[in-house]
Design a protein around this motif. Sequence first.
Motif, short mmCIF file in Angstrom:
data_model
loop_
_atom_site.label_atom_id
_atom_site.label_comp_id
_atom_site.label_asym_id
_atom_site.label_seq_id
_atom_site.Cartn_x
_atom_site.Cartn_y
_atom_site.Cartn_z
N PHE A 129 5.68 -1.43 5.71
CA PHE A 129 6.24 -2.20 4.64
C PHE A 129 6.51 -3.61 4.94
O PHE A 129 6.19 -4.63 4.10
N VAL A 130 6.94 -3.84 6.25
CA VAL A 130 7.31 -5.22 6.41
C VAL A 130 6.18 -6.24 6.63
O VAL A 130 5.91 -7.14 6.27
N GLY A 131 5.26 -5.62 7.35
CA GLY A 131 3.94 -5.99 7.34
C GLY A 131 3.21 -6.26 6.17
O GLY A 131 2.45 -7.19 5.90
N LEU A 132 3.29 -5.41 4.96
CA LEU A 132 2.66 -5.55 3.62
C LEU A 132 3.39 -6.66 3.27
O LEU A 132 2.56 -7.55 2.43
N PHE A 133 4.63 -6.93 3.45
CA PHE A 133 5.32 -8.08 2.61
C PHE A 133 4.58 -9.46 3.03
O PHE A 133 4.58 -10.14 2.57
N GLY A 134 4.47 -9.47 4.52
CA GLY A 134 3.64 -10.59 5.09
C GLY A 134 2.24 -10.49 4.65
O GLY A 134 1.98 -11.84 4.25
N THR A 135 1.58 -9.57 4.40
CA THR A 135 0.31 -9.67 3.57
C THR A 135 0.36 -10.23 2.12
O THR A 135 -0.41 -11.16 1.87
N VAL A 136 1.23 -9.64 1.66
CA VAL A 136 1.61 -10.00 0.00
C VAL A 136 1.88 -11.83 0.00
O VAL A 136 1.00 -12.56 -0.80
N TRP A 137 2.52 -12.13 0.89
CA TRP A 137 2.89 -13.46 0.99
C TRP A 137 1.68 -14.52 1.65
O TRP A 137 1.63 -15.24 0.88
N GLY A 138 1.08 -13.88 2.39
CA GLY A 138 -0.23 -14.59 2.98
C GLY A 138 -1.30 -14.60 1.65
O GLY A 138 -2.01 -15.81 1.58
N ILE A 139 -1.45 -13.73 0.90
CA ILE A 139 -2.35 -13.74 -0.05
C ILE A 139 -2.05 -14.57 -1.12
O ILE A 139 -2.61 -15.50 -1.83
N MET A 140 -0.54 -14.66 -1.43
CA MET A 140 -0.06 -15.42 -2.56
C MET A 140 -0.43 -16.98 -2.18
O MET A 140 -0.73 -17.75 -2.85
#
Length: 219
Positions: A129-140
Amino acid sequence: MFEAAHWVVQAVMILLAAASFVTWTVLLFKLVEIAIARRRLARTAATVETSATLDEAVRRLAGRKDPAAFMARASFEELQRSDAALDLAGTAGLKERVRSILERVEAQAGERLRRGIGLLATIGSVGPFVGLFGTVWGIMNAFIGISQSQTTNLAVVAPGIAEALLATGLGLVAAIPAVVIYNHFVRSIASWRLSLADAGAAIERMLSRDLDYRSAGRS
């Protein structure tokens, strides 16, 4: 790629790298700790099995500090404290008290051996989930780059997507080993507790035998 990432994604990557470091550190320490606990328990169990009486077992276990040795000493001390009342009260109460002591020692020893592996469970469950947060931020950030440049050129989108995928990968790298190692330690500690319970059962049998000989000698 790390240097080009947004500072939030960089923080996520550092956090996941630290979590991975903790995982492998716990692995090394717990492997050594469990190996030592197994060796000590095997030696003490062998001593208990080859002793004729509980008194003899306690004398042979003098100086040892593992849980099984403590079980033997605690049982013998309870026998000595109850000695004056055995003839009138019988042995049922003593056996019940010794069983309670053995159960508590086993539970406390197992809890001490489990210390540290809770971190593995946390990393294994939270890491993705921490990695997913970074993923969402990068896509944003990638979408922000598109809106600012008014183009969907790959050169504009690629950096944000790349840092998003890197965060996802680091999340999996941190979480998967943590889950595997945690499950391994849970099984190892369960096996060790079973061996400790066997040693406790051997002490109970020895105490019961000693009490029977005591009764037979006075009859």
